[in-house]
Every structure is written in C-alpha cells, then in structure tokens.
Motif scaffolding. Structure first.
Motif, PDB file in Angstrom:
ATOM      1  N   PHE A 120     -12.661   5.407  44.945  1.00 49.66           N
ATOM      2  CA  PHE A 120     -13.908   6.094  45.302  1.00 49.66           C
ATOM      3  C   PHE A 120     -14.756   6.427  44.072  1.00 49.66           C
ATOM      4  O   PHE A 120     -14.237   6.868  43.045  1.00 49.66           O
ATOM      5  CB  PHE A 120     -13.592   7.375  46.094  1.00 49.66           C
ATOM      6  CG  PHE A 120     -12.899   7.075  47.400  1.00 49.66           C
ATOM      7  CD1 PHE A 120     -13.618   6.554  48.474  1.00 49.66           C
ATOM      8  CD2 PHE A 120     -11.533   7.260  47.543  1.00 49.66           C
ATOM      9  CE1 PHE A 120     -12.983   6.236  49.670  1.00 49.66           C
ATOM     10  CE2 PHE A 120     -10.890   6.953  48.734  1.00 49.66           C
ATOM     11  CZ  PHE A 120     -11.614   6.438  49.799  1.00 49.66           C
ATOM     12  N   ASP A 121     -16.070   6.228  44.233  1.00 48.71           N
ATOM     13  CA  ASP A 121     -16.999   6.524  43.138  1.00 48.71           C
ATOM     14  C   ASP A 121     -17.404   7.992  43.161  1.00 48.71           C
ATOM     15  O   ASP A 121     -17.813   8.548  42.143  1.00 48.71           O
ATOM     16  CB  ASP A 121     -18.243   5.641  43.286  1.00 48.71           C
ATOM     17  CG  ASP A 121     -17.853   4.172  43.387  1.00 48.71           C
ATOM     18  OD1 ASP A 121     -17.223   3.678  42.439  1.00 48.71           O
ATOM     19  OD2 ASP A 121     -18.122   3.549  44.443  1.00 48.71           O
ATOM     20  N   TYR A 122     -17.339   8.585  44.355  1.00 47.74           N
ATOM     21  CA  TYR A 122     -17.744   9.991  44.474  1.00 47.74           C
ATOM     22  C   TYR A 122     -16.829  10.659  45.502  1.00 47.74           C
ATOM     23  O   TYR A 122     -16.759  10.202  46.656  1.00 47.74           O
ATOM     24  CB  TYR A 122     -19.207  10.052  44.939  1.00 47.74           C
ATOM     25  CG  TYR A 122     -19.850  11.420  44.884  1.00 47.74           C
ATOM     26  CD1 TYR A 122     -19.472  12.364  43.939  1.00 47.74           C
ATOM     27  CD2 TYR A 122     -20.876  11.776  45.769  1.00 47.74           C
ATOM     28  CE1 TYR A 122     -20.090  13.614  43.883  1.00 47.74           C
ATOM     29  CE2 TYR A 122     -21.502  13.014  45.713  1.00 47.74           C
ATOM     30  CZ  TYR A 122     -21.097  13.933  44.763  1.00 47.74           C
ATOM     31  OH  TYR A 122     -21.699  15.168  44.695  1.00 47.74           O
ATOM     32  N   ILE A 123     -16.115  11.695  45.082  1.00 45.52           N
ATOM     33  CA  ILE A 123     -15.252  12.434  46.018  1.00 45.52           C
ATOM     34  C   ILE A 123     -15.762  13.876  46.121  1.00 45.52           C
ATOM     35  O   ILE A 123     -15.941  14.562  45.108  1.00 45.52           O
ATOM     36  CB  ILE A 123     -13.770  12.429  45.592  1.00 45.52           C
ATOM     37  CG1 ILE A 123     -13.259  10.980  45.447  1.00 45.52           C
ATOM     38  CG2 ILE A 123     -12.918  13.201  46.606  1.00 45.52           C
ATOM     39  CD1 ILE A 123     -11.777  10.848  45.111  1.00 45.52           C
ATOM     40  N   MET A 161      -7.040  12.971  43.980  1.00 47.09           N
ATOM     41  CA  MET A 161      -8.495  12.780  43.898  1.00 47.09           C
ATOM     42  C   MET A 161      -8.849  12.150  42.553  1.00 47.09           C
ATOM     43  O   MET A 161      -9.654  11.216  42.477  1.00 47.09           O
ATOM     44  CB  MET A 161      -9.223  14.135  44.067  1.00 47.09           C
ATOM     45  CG  MET A 161      -9.175  14.671  45.476  1.00 47.09           C
ATOM     46  SD  MET A 161      -9.680  16.411  45.598  1.00 47.09           S
ATOM     47  CE  MET A 161     -11.396  16.335  45.102  1.00 47.09           C
ATOM     48  N   LYS A 162      -8.238  12.679  41.499  1.00 48.43           N
ATOM     49  CA  LYS A 162      -8.522  12.174  40.151  1.00 48.43           C
ATOM     50  C   LYS A 162      -8.118  10.692  40.046  1.00 48.43           C
ATOM     51  O   LYS A 162      -8.913   9.850  39.619  1.00 48.43           O
ATOM     52  CB  LYS A 162      -7.751  13.022  39.127  1.00 48.43           C
ATOM     53  CG  LYS A 162      -8.073  12.683  37.707  1.00 48.43           C
ATOM     54  CD  LYS A 162      -7.225  13.491  36.745  1.00 48.43           C
ATOM     55  CE  LYS A 162      -7.572  13.156  35.306  1.00 48.43           C
ATOM     56  NZ  LYS A 162      -6.564  13.630  34.370  1.00 48.43           N
ATOM     57  N   ALA A 163      -6.894  10.400  40.476  1.00 53.14           N
ATOM     58  CA  ALA A 163      -6.395   9.018  40.395  1.00 53.14           C
ATOM     59  C   ALA A 163      -7.173   8.085  41.322  1.00 53.14           C
ATOM     60  O   ALA A 163      -7.268   6.882  41.076  1.00 53.14           O
ATOM     61  CB  ALA A 163      -4.913   8.986  40.740  1.00 53.14           C
ATOM     62  N   GLY A 164      -7.747   8.638  42.391  1.00 52.08           N
ATOM     63  CA  GLY A 164      -8.467   7.826  43.366  1.00 52.08           C
ATOM     64  C   GLY A 164      -9.902   7.515  42.974  1.00 52.08           C
ATOM     65  O   GLY A 164     -10.616   6.808  43.700  1.00 52.08           O
ATOM     66  N   LYS A 166     -16.148   6.392  35.584  1.00 53.49           N
ATOM     67  CA  LYS A 166     -17.475   7.053  35.608  1.00 53.49           C
ATOM     68  C   LYS A 166     -17.754   7.738  36.955  1.00 53.49           C
ATOM     69  O   LYS A 166     -18.872   8.201  37.200  1.00 53.49           O
ATOM     70  CB  LYS A 166     -18.625   6.075  35.290  1.00 53.49           C
ATOM     71  CG  LYS A 166     -18.492   5.394  33.943  1.00 53.49           C
ATOM     72  CD  LYS A 166     -19.138   6.253  32.881  1.00 53.49           C
ATOM     73  CE  LYS A 166     -18.825   5.904  31.465  1.00 53.49           C
ATOM     74  NZ  LYS A 166     -18.977   4.613  30.968  1.00 53.49           N
ATOM     75  N   GLY A 167     -16.748   7.747  37.830  1.00 49.80           N
ATOM     76  CA  GLY A 167     -16.912   8.401  39.130  1.00 49.80           C
ATOM     77  C   GLY A 167     -16.930   9.920  38.988  1.00 49.80           C
ATOM     78  O   GLY A 167     -16.541  10.479  37.948  1.00 49.80           O
ATOM     79  N   ILE A 168     -17.356  10.577  40.067  1.00 51.24           N
ATOM     80  CA  ILE A 168     -17.524  12.040  40.034  1.00 51.24           C
ATOM     81  C   ILE A 168     -16.710  12.694  41.147  1.00 51.24           C
ATOM     82  O   ILE A 168     -16.621  12.158  42.252  1.00 51.24           O
ATOM     83  CB  ILE A 168     -19.035  12.399  40.164  1.00 51.24           C
ATOM     84  CG1 ILE A 168     -19.774  11.960  38.893  1.00 51.24           C
ATOM     85  CG2 ILE A 168     -19.248  13.887  40.436  1.00 51.24           C
ATOM     86  CD1 ILE A 168     -21.256  12.285  38.866  1.00 51.24           C
ATOM     87  N   TYR A 208      -8.018  18.007  35.446  1.00 52.33           N
ATOM     88  CA  TYR A 208      -9.129  17.133  35.005  1.00 52.33           C
ATOM     89  C   TYR A 208      -9.287  17.097  33.476  1.00 52.33           C
ATOM     90  O   TYR A 208     -10.363  16.777  32.983  1.00 52.33           O
ATOM     91  CB  TYR A 208     -10.431  17.557  35.684  1.00 52.33           C
ATOM     92  CG  TYR A 208     -10.447  17.191  37.157  1.00 52.33           C
ATOM     93  CD1 TYR A 208     -10.727  15.895  37.577  1.00 52.33           C
ATOM     94  CD2 TYR A 208     -10.156  18.145  38.134  1.00 52.33           C
ATOM     95  CE1 TYR A 208     -10.723  15.557  38.922  1.00 52.33           C
ATOM     96  CE2 TYR A 208     -10.155  17.809  39.487  1.00 52.33           C
ATOM     97  CZ  TYR A 208     -10.443  16.515  39.873  1.00 52.33           C
ATOM     98  OH  TYR A 208     -10.431  16.174  41.206  1.00 52.33           O
ATOM     99  N   THR A 209      -8.214  17.391  32.763  1.00 53.75           N
ATOM    100  CA  THR A 209      -8.251  17.267  31.302  1.00 53.75           C
ATOM    101  C   THR A 209      -8.697  15.846  30.942  1.00 53.75           C
ATOM    102  O   THR A 209      -8.218  14.876  31.538  1.00 53.75           O
ATOM    103  CB  THR A 209      -6.831  17.510  30.711  1.00 53.75           C
ATOM    104  OG1 THR A 209      -6.411  18.796  31.113  1.00 53.75           O
ATOM    105  CG2 THR A 209      -6.828  17.421  29.202  1.00 53.75           C
TER     106      THR A 209
END
Ligand SMILES: C[S@@+](CC[C@H](N)C(=O)[O-])C[C@H]1O[C@@H](n2cnc3c(N)ncnc32)[C@H](O)[C@@H]1O
Length: 236
Positions: free
Chosen positions: A120-123, A145-148, A152-154, A195-196
């Motif tokens: 995903f580009d945006y979660i 969420m981070k791994a998905g 440059k996704g947010i 999110y480090t």
C-alpha cells in the motif's frame, strides 16, 4: 463481561445506530466532511495505480472522497471495517458517488486482516487502532502497517488516547470505556519506536471534549486526539 467485551459491545451498538440514522456528509454530524489531514497527505503520494488502505473506514467519510480523487489514475481504496452494516452502507454510497470500481470493501476485524508486505502507498487508521484488544495487538498492527507500505508511502494514524468520563455535576472522573485506553505518552512511544527511520510529517495531540448524557447524568468524554503521519524514506 470484561472491559474489552463491554467496550466492543458499546462500540458496535453506537456505530450501528449512528450509521443507520446519519447520512454520509450530513451537515452538523461528524460524518459531514472528510478529515482534512487524511486528504491533505494523499497529495504527497504519486497517484498512478495508487493503492490505499483505510482501516476502520466506517461508511466512507474518507474512502469515498479519496476514491473520487484516484479513480482516474486506476487506483484502489481497500476499505476494512468490523461492522457488516458499515460495509453495506459504504457499498451503497460508493454506488451513489460513482466509485464502485475504485472501492474494495471487506467486513473484518482489523486484527484479523493481514496486511500484505510492500503493498500500500497510503495507509489510514482514523479512529481504529484504539479498538484493538491489547497493546501487543496494537504494536503488531503498526509493524504490519509499516511493512505493508511501499517506498515513499505514507501512514496516517489518528486515534483517541487517555479517554476519561467526567460527571459534570460532581466533577468525578472515571476511566473511559474503550478497548485500548493508552496514555498519550505511551501511544507516541510505540509509534516513534515502530516507525524509527521514517520521516515524521506530523506529530501532535489535541484535547477533545464531548458532552453527552449517560444514565440521566451529564457526562464529559475527554480524550487526547493524536495525529501521527509518517513517510517511508524508501531505498532511493
Ligand atoms: C469513529 S468511526 C470512524 C470511521 C472512519 N474512519 C471515519 O473517519 O469516518 C470508527 C470505525 O472503526 C470501526 N472499528 C472499530 N473497531 C474495529 C476493529 N477492531 N476492526 C475494524 N474496524 C473497527 C467501527 O466500526 C467504526 O466504523
């Protein structure tokens, strides 16, 4: 009934009734418009075939306007909500607003929805993660969420923390009934830790108060509404 089950049952009852009685974008309600920060951050992402994931999407307050913006780019909004009633209404609104082909809806508990890696580009998680069953489940979902997220996704996370109920007459304060009632400090600690290495675009907390009646008493529901928006730095 334990606290989690009582909170979950209250959450389901409230949303089932509210969505049945309130139309999407109805003025004067919290469904009246999309959340500004959610739409604003979409502008920072490349749109071609964009894949958006909206966790706890409700009836589409954010998903529908996003779908309208990305439809022309062959994008998709994957919409997840616990309530079959919300997903049913979301389908009807998607049809009404002409975005059925852009919305991919699924009625499922966010904890049981496995986010595939690098997809995903945006979660978005707007008022969703405070409804998971434990701190461990919260941390696991953030990691997923981070791994998905693609390079440059947010990730855009909005949630209530430190939820309290205050009796207006007596001033008596009680812990609010919600599945995961994290202190604001603890929520930020988890978020910063997971999110480090990502760029923090927004990190803020605002106190919110809503006055309601409960068992014939005037009650103030007080919480800290946190906004945490982060962007993957990617490989390049
Ligand atoms: C306050 S509403 C917000 C809806 C939407 N994000 C918005 O901004 O309009 C919270 C939503 O989260 C959903 N929800 C609560 N717990 C959930 C869970 N465990 N899994 C998926 N969705 C959940 C509720 O059904 C409800 O639709």
């Amino acid at each position: 009934m334990n606290v989690f089950n009582r909170a979950r049952s209250k959450e389901i009852k409230y949303h089932d009734k509210f969505y049945a009685e309130t139309t999407l974008f109805q003025s004067g309600s919290w469904l009246s418009r999309p959340v500004k920060v959610v739409l604003e951050n979409l502008t920072h992402i490349e749109k071609n075939k964009i894949q958006v994931l909206d966790l706890g999407c409700g009836v589409g307050r954010n998903s529908i306007p996003i779908a309208q913006q990305i439809q022309a780019y062959n994008g998709k909004v994957h919409c997840i909500d616990l309530l079959p009633s919300a997903i049913k209404l979301l389908n009807q609104y998607a049809e009404h607003y002409g975005v059925t082909n852009t919305i991919v809806p699924q009625a499922v508990d966010v904890e049981n929805f496995l986010i595939n890696k690098n997809t995903f580009d945006y979660i978005i998680a707007c008022s969703c993660l405070e409804h998971v069953s434990s701190e461990a489940a919260f941390q696991t979902k953030l990691e997923e969420m981070k791994a998905g997220t693609t390079d440059k996704g947010i990730n855009c996370i909005l949630m209530s923390t430190e939820v309290k109920e205050i009796d207006v007459l007596s001033g008596e304060e009680q812990v609010g009934l919600i599945e995961l009632n994290l202190s604001t400090e603890k929520a930020f600690a988890y978020l910063r830790d997971v999110y480090t290495g990502w760029q923090v675009l927004i990190e803020k907390s605002v106190q919110q108060e809503i006055q309601e009646e409960k068992d014939g008493r005037a009650i103030i529901f007080r919480s800290n509404w946190i906004t945490f928006v982060v962007q993957s730095k990617g490989l390049s």
